[in-house]
Design an enzyme around this catalytic site. Structure first.
Site, mmCIF file in Angstrom:
data_model
loop_
_atom_site.group_PDB
_atom_site.id
_atom_site.type_symbol
_atom_site.label_atom_id
_atom_site.label_comp_id
_atom_site.label_asym_id
_atom_site.label_seq_id
_atom_site.Cartn_x
_atom_site.Cartn_y
_atom_site.Cartn_z
ATOM 1 N N CYS A 27 65.041 52.402 45.000
ATOM 2 C CA CYS A 27 66.439 52.254 43.932
ATOM 3 C C CYS A 27 66.368 52.820 42.716
ATOM 4 O O CYS A 27 67.380 53.029 42.197
ATOM 5 C CB CYS A 27 66.922 50.406 43.807
ATOM 6 S SG CYS A 27 65.364 49.777 42.795
ATOM 7 N N CYS A 51 65.006 43.027 42.321
ATOM 8 C CA CYS A 51 64.835 43.185 40.801
ATOM 9 C C CYS A 51 63.839 42.203 40.288
ATOM 10 O O CYS A 51 63.031 42.368 39.437
ATOM 11 C CB CYS A 51 66.209 43.289 40.280
ATOM 12 S SG CYS A 51 67.249 44.659 40.818
#
Length: 124
Positions: free
Chosen positions: A35, A104
């Protein structure tokens, strides 16, 4: 239902503990090649307590919110408590993250663990 909780949006718009600690005694940096998110955590530990913590994050809103919340969860806490912080605890404190953004919270956990490991090496 909104994609992100109010807590996620608040920590994204108003992140806590952003910056650098010049005299940090624990620094950790992690990234996710898939990402492109990168997190760097700075710890100032005295008497086995995290006196200060700051972060720099290059990434999406969920990455910023996860970094911000993670710092809030460990600031002022004993090192032993910070070592037990999980990505699940970060996500729960944010009132959840979408499944495809859970990585995350994993990065936030890993950044703290990396900084704690750096601290251990410096003080071995």
């Amino acid at each position: 239902m909104a994609l992100y909780s109010e807590k996620v949006m608040d920590h994204f718009r108003n992140p806590r503990n952003v910056g650098i600690i010049e005299d940090a005694n624990g620094i950790g940096e992690v990234g996710n090649a898939k990402c492109g998110d990168i997190m760097k955590m700075y710890l100032k530990i005295e008497d086995d307590v995290i006196q200060d913590v700051k972060f720099e994050t290059f990434g999406c809103g969920s990455a910023i919110a996860s970094s911000s919340m993670a710092t809030e969860l460990i600031k002022g806490k004993p090192v032993a408590d910070a070592m037990r912080l999980t990505n699940q605890a970060v996500a729960e404190a944010l009132d959840g993250l979408p499944d495809y953004k859970m990585h995350c919270s994993v990065l936030a956990e890993e950044a703290i663990q990396s900084a704690l490991e750096d601290y251990r090496k410096r003080n071995a």
